[in-house]
Enzyme design. Structure first.
Site, mmCIF file in Angstrom:
data_model
loop_
_atom_site.group_PDB
_atom_site.id
_atom_site.type_symbol
_atom_site.label_atom_id
_atom_site.label_comp_id
_atom_site.label_asym_id
_atom_site.label_seq_id
_atom_site.Cartn_x
_atom_site.Cartn_y
_atom_site.Cartn_z
ATOM 1 N N ASN A 82 -25.633 -38.261 -12.731
ATOM 2 C CA ASN A 82 -27.047 -38.467 -12.409
ATOM 3 C C ASN A 82 -27.231 -39.853 -11.796
ATOM 4 O OD1 ASN A 82 -29.901 -38.856 -12.522
ATOM 5 N ND2 ASN A 82 -30.025 -37.359 -14.178
ATOM 6 N N ARG A 101 -36.469 -33.380 2.963
ATOM 7 C CA ARG A 101 -35.297 -32.785 2.297
ATOM 8 C C ARG A 101 -35.371 -33.102 0.814
ATOM 9 N NH1 ARG A 101 -30.808 -33.550 -0.036
ATOM 10 N NH2 ARG A 101 -31.185 -35.797 -0.073
ATOM 11 N N GLU A 126 -35.800 -42.129 0.057
ATOM 12 C CA GLU A 126 -35.530 -41.002 -0.830
ATOM 13 C C GLU A 126 -35.806 -39.671 -0.122
ATOM 14 O OE1 GLU A 126 -33.824 -39.876 -4.186
ATOM 15 O OE2 GLU A 126 -34.452 -41.955 -3.956
ATOM 16 N N ASP A 127 -34.804 -38.806 -0.094
ATOM 17 C CA ASP A 127 -34.942 -37.428 0.389
ATOM 18 C C ASP A 127 -35.443 -37.319 1.826
ATOM 19 O OD1 ASP A 127 -33.906 -36.572 -1.948
ATOM 20 O OD2 ASP A 127 -35.764 -35.844 -2.815
ATOM 21 N N LYS A 173 -38.897 -41.240 -9.636
ATOM 22 C CA LYS A 173 -37.895 -42.298 -9.533
ATOM 23 C C LYS A 173 -38.411 -43.614 -10.104
ATOM 24 C CE LYS A 173 -34.365 -40.494 -7.100
ATOM 25 N NZ LYS A 173 -32.933 -40.620 -7.347
ATOM 26 N N ASN A 218 -28.601 -30.485 -6.579
ATOM 27 C CA ASN A 218 -29.789 -30.318 -7.425
ATOM 28 C C ASN A 218 -30.822 -29.458 -6.706
ATOM 29 O OD1 ASN A 218 -29.085 -32.038 -9.671
ATOM 30 N ND2 ASN A 218 -29.363 -33.783 -8.316
ATOM 31 N N TYR A 272 -37.695 -35.854 -14.394
ATOM 32 C CA TYR A 272 -36.946 -35.854 -13.142
ATOM 33 C C TYR A 272 -36.178 -34.543 -13.024
ATOM 34 C CZ TYR A 272 -35.143 -37.757 -8.901
ATOM 35 O OH TYR A 272 -34.867 -37.936 -7.571
ATOM 36 N N ASP A 305 -30.844 -43.884 -1.966
ATOM 37 C CA ASP A 305 -30.258 -43.370 -3.201
ATOM 38 C C ASP A 305 -29.418 -42.123 -2.941
ATOM 39 O OD1 ASP A 305 -29.903 -43.534 -6.025
ATOM 40 O OD2 ASP A 305 -31.264 -41.839 -6.250
ATOM 41 N N ASP A 306 -29.823 -41.304 -1.968
ATOM 42 C CA ASP A 306 -29.070 -40.085 -1.677
ATOM 43 C C ASP A 306 -27.688 -40.405 -1.107
ATOM 44 O OD1 ASP A 306 -31.346 -38.304 -2.268
ATOM 45 O OD2 ASP A 306 -32.219 -39.232 -0.495
#
Length: 635
Positions: A535, A236, A326-327, A254, A491, A183, A349-350
Site C-alpha cells: 500500500n 485514471r 494523483e491518478d 490521500k 486496485n 481509502y 504517487d502512482d
C-alpha cells in the site's frame, strides 16, 4: 455617533468570522475591538483560549452596544441594520451553538462542565461528560453495525465534517480496520458514486470556467499556510478509468492519510480537482454528475490550465509547498512530472510512491528467498505509470548496489503491455516511457508464454485488469521457482491480477505474495498465510513529512530509495516468520517517522533542505512535528 450594523456570531472560534461594518461619526474614536482569539487549530498543547472567553466577549460586546447606541442630537437611535455598510470594522461574538458546529474545535460530549459554562454550551448538550476514548469506542461500535463498506465510508466522512480531532483519533487508533474504509478499496466505489452521495463540498474544484483566475480561486480557500496539495484531473482513478470531477474522493482520502499516518496538520492540506471534462459517457448522461458536462479538454487548452494552476500554487503558497499528482492518465502523468520536477516540489504517487513501496517489499523479500536484487529477473504485466515507475526504481537500486550502468540494470527487467512483451522490434511504435524497456527478444503475445520465455523470479502486476494472473501463469512461476515472488498490485480489489487465495493455492503454498488492496489471511494445507499489502500509504505520508520538516525544495530519486530502505528495515523477524514482507499498519506512525527522518537526511545531504540547522535527531524531530488528535482544554 457609532452605528453597529449587527453583532455577528463566529463560525470558527478563533477567527473573526463574517465582518459587520460599523459607521463612525466624525470626531469619535472606534471602540475597543472585542474578539475571541484562539491558538492555531492544530496546536496540540496548552490552553486554547488565549484571549477572552466567549462569555466575557459577549458581555464586553453588550457594553459596547449599550454605550454607543445613544440618541443622536435629533433624538433618534440609529438601527443596527444591514443598510449601514461603510467600513469593515466589526464586533464579533462566538456562540456555543456555532462552536458545536465547528469541526476544528467541536468536542461533542467531551466538553467539561467548566468549558460548557464558559462557552455558552449549557443546555445545548446532554449533561453527561464523555472522554474522547469512550467516544472512539462508541463510534467504532456504530461503524461495525454497517454491513456495506460505502456506508462506513459515508459515516467516516460525516465524522470528519463534525469533529475533526475525533475523526483522526478514531482513524489512528483503528488504522488497520479503517484504512480500507477511508481509502482503497472503498474509495473507488465512493468516487464512482460521488455525485449521488455528494452532500457538502470539500476541497477546491478548479474547472475550465476558472481559467485566467485560478490565483483568485486559490485565495478563496480559508487556510493560508498550505504545505501539501494533492491534485487529480480524475482521468485514471485507481483501475476504474475516467471518473471526471468525481475523482475528488482520491485527494480527500490521500490527505486524510497524510494527517493520520504522517502527522501533517489538517489545516495544511488542500485537496484539489482539476475539472477539464470527462469522456465517460455514463457520467455525462448522469443527472447527478457534479462536474463539467463536456468531453475532456486536451492539448494546449489542457496544458495552459495546468500551467496556470502550478504557477498560482507557487505564487500563493511558496517554493516549499508539496504538490502530489494523483491518478492522471499515463500521457499526462509523465509529462507533468518531467515538466515541473525541476521548478516545483512535485511528487507522483502512482509513479514514485508505488515504486518506493514495491521496492521496499522486494528488498524485504530477499531475506526469505536469498540473493541480491541483481540476482533476480523481473517481469511486469502493465507498462503504465506504476509499472515503468517501479521498474526504473528497481534498476536505480541495482545500479547503486552494484555500480552497474543503469542501462545494463534495466536489462534484468521485462515488461508486458496489451500487445505483448515489449521488445526491440516494437520500439518505433512505443510510447517514450516504454522505450527503455525494449530489449532484444522474439515477440511474445501471451503472459504465460512470457513467463516461460523470460523465466522471471519476480512477477509484478500493474495492469489494472483483474484475474490476469491465471492458474497457468501462477503455476508456471511455481514451476520455475522454489519461492516465486508474486505482487498483484492493481486496485481496487476487483481489478487485482489474482487473489491471495489463488496465489497461495496455485503455487501450493510457496508464493511470497503481496497485493495493492487488502486480502484476508489464507489457510492452505493447515498453514495460515498472511498476505502483505504493498500500500502506498506506507510511503507517501512519511515521505511528505520528511520533505516538509526539512523544507526541501525538490524531490530527488535518492530520497525515494532512502524511503524504500527505511520501510524495509521496519520488517522484523517475527513478521518474516508469518510470511510478511511489510510491517503491520498498527505501527504506521512510528514507521512514518523513520521514513521522514531518512528522507530528510538525504535532503540535507543533497543540499536541497532549507530548514537549518539540521536537527541532531531527525526521528525525534519527525515525531515532535506530528499532529496530535487528542482534545485540548478550553478555558
Amino acid at each position: 455617533m457609532i452605528s453597529l450594523s449587527r453583532c455577528s456570531f463566529l463560525n470558527n472560534v478563533g477567527v473573526s468570522g463574517s465582518r459587520s461594518p460599523v459607521t463612525y461619526k466624525q470626531g469619535r474614536q472606534p471602540p475597543t475591538l472585542v474578539r475571541v482569539i484562539a491558538s492555531s487549530p492544530d496546536r496540540d498543547n496548552g490552553s486554547v483560549m488565549t484571549g477572552t472567553t466567549l462569555k466575557e466577549s459577549r458581555e464586553n460586546a453588550a457594553s459596547v452596544l449599550q454605550a454607543d447606541s445613544k440618541p443622536t442630537v435629533s433624538g433618534e437611535v440609529l438601527d443596527v441594520t444591514e443598510e449601514h455598510l461603510v467600513t469593515p470594522w466589526t464586533v464579533s461574538v462566538a456562540s456555543g451553538y456555532s462552536l458545536l458546529r465547528d469541526p476544528h474545535h467541536n468536542k461533542g460530549l467531551a466538553f467539561t462542565e467548566k468549558e460548557r459554562d464558559a462557552h455558552y454550551l449549557c443546555g445545548l448538550l446532554p449533561p453527561q461528560v464523555t472522554p474522547q476514548e469512550l467516544q472512539v469506542k462508541k463510534l467504532m461500535h456504530m461503524l461495525r453495525q454497517y454491513q456495506v463498506p460505502l456506508q462506513k465510508y459515508m459515516a467516516m466522512m460525516d465524522f470528519q465534517e463534525t469533529n475533526e480531532r475525533l475523526f483522526y483519533k478514531l482513524l489512528i487508533d483503528n488504522v488497520e480496520e479503517l484504512l480500507p474504509v477511508v481509502y482503497t478499496p472503498t474509495v473507488g466505489e465512493a468516487c464512482q458514486k460521488y455525485g449521488s452521495i455528494f452532500l457538502r463540498p470539500r476541497g477546491l474544484f478548479i474547472s475550465l470556467k476558472e481559467k485566467g483566475k485560478i490565483h483568485e480561486v486559490l485565495r478563496n480557500w480559508p487556510e493560508k499556510n498550505i504545505q501539501v496539495i494533492v491534485v487529480t484531473d480524475g482521468e485514471r482513478i485507481l483501475g476504474l478509468g475516467d471518473l471526471g470531477c468525481q475523482g475528488m474522493g482520491i485527494p480527500i482520502g490521500k490527505l486524510s492519510l497524510y494527517t493520520a499516518l504522517g502527522g501533517v496538520r489538517p489545516s495544511a492540506c488542500l485537496p484539489v480537482t482539476i475539472d477539464v471534462g470527462t469522456n465517460n459517457e455514463q457520467l455525462l448522461n448522469d443527472e447527478f454528475y457534479i462536474g463539467l458536462r463536456q468531453r475532456r479538454a486536451t492539448g494546449q487548452e489542457y496544458a495552459e490550465l495546468l500551467h496556470e494552476f502550478m504557477t498560482a500554487v507557487k505564487r500563493n503558497y511558496g517554493e516549499k509547498v508539496l504538490i502530489q499528482f494523483e491518478d492522471f492518465a499515463n500521457h499526462n502523468a509523465f509529462d507533468l512530472l518531467e515538466k515541473y520536477g525541476p521548478t516545483h516540489l512535485v511528487f507522483n504517487d502512482d509513479i514514485q510512491g508505488t515504486a518506493s513501496v514495491v521496492l521496499a517489499g522486494l528488498v524485504a523479500a530477499l531475506k526469505l528467498v536469498g540473493g541480491t536484487l541483481a540476482d533476480h529477473r523481473f517481469l511486469f504485466l502493465g507498462a503504465g505509470e506504476a509499472g515503468t515507475g517501479i521498474a526504473e526504481l528497481i534498476a536505480l537500486e541495482i545500479s547503486k548496489q552494484t555500480n552497474m550502468p543503469l542501462e545494463e540494470a534495466r536489462k534484468k527487467i521485462w515488461l508486458v503491455d496489451s500487445k505483448g512483451l515489449i521488445v526491440k522490434s516494437r520500439e518505433d511504435s512505443l510510447q517514450h516511457f516504454k522505450k527503455p524497456w525494449a530489449h532484444d527478444h522474439k515477440p511474445i503475445k501471451e503472459l504465460v508464454d512470457a513467463v516461460y520465455g523470460i523465466k522471471p523470479t519476480v512477477l509484478i502486476g500493474t495492469s489494472g485488469v483483474g484475474r490476469t494472473f491465471t492458474k497457468q501463469v501462477v503455476g508456471a512461476m511455481a514451476a520455475l521457482n522454489e519461492k516465486p515472488i508474486i505482487f498483484s498490485l492493481s486496485n481496487p480489489t476487483s481489478q487485482s491480477e489474482c487473489t491471495a487465495e489463488e496465489a497461495y493455492t496455485w503455487s501450493k503454498g510457496r508464493a511470497i505474495f503481496a497485493s495493492g488492496s487488502p486480502f484476508d489471511p489464507v489457510t492452505y494445507n493447515g498453514k495460515v498465510f498472511v498476505p502483505g499489502q504493498a500500500n502506498n500509504a506506507y510511503i507517501f505520508p512519511g515521505f511528505g513529512l520528511g520533505l516538509i520538516m526539512s523544507g526541501t525544495i525538490r524531490v530527488h530519486d535518492d530520497m525515494l530509495l532512502a524511503a524504500s530502505e527505511a520501510l524495509a528495515e521496519q520488517v522484523t523477524q517475527e513478521n518474516f516468520d508469518k510470511g510478511l514482507i511489510y510491517p503491520p499498519f498498527k505501527n504506521i506512525r512510528k514507521i512514518s517517522a523513520q521514513i521522514a527522518a531518512r528522507v530528510a537526511a538525504k535532503a540535507y545531504e543533497l543540499g536541497l533542505a532549507t530548514s537549518l540547522p539540521q536537527p541532531k535527531d531527525l526521528v525525534k524531530h519527525a515525531e515532535s512535528c506530528m499532529y496530535n488528535p487528542n482534545y485540548r482544554s478550553y478555558r
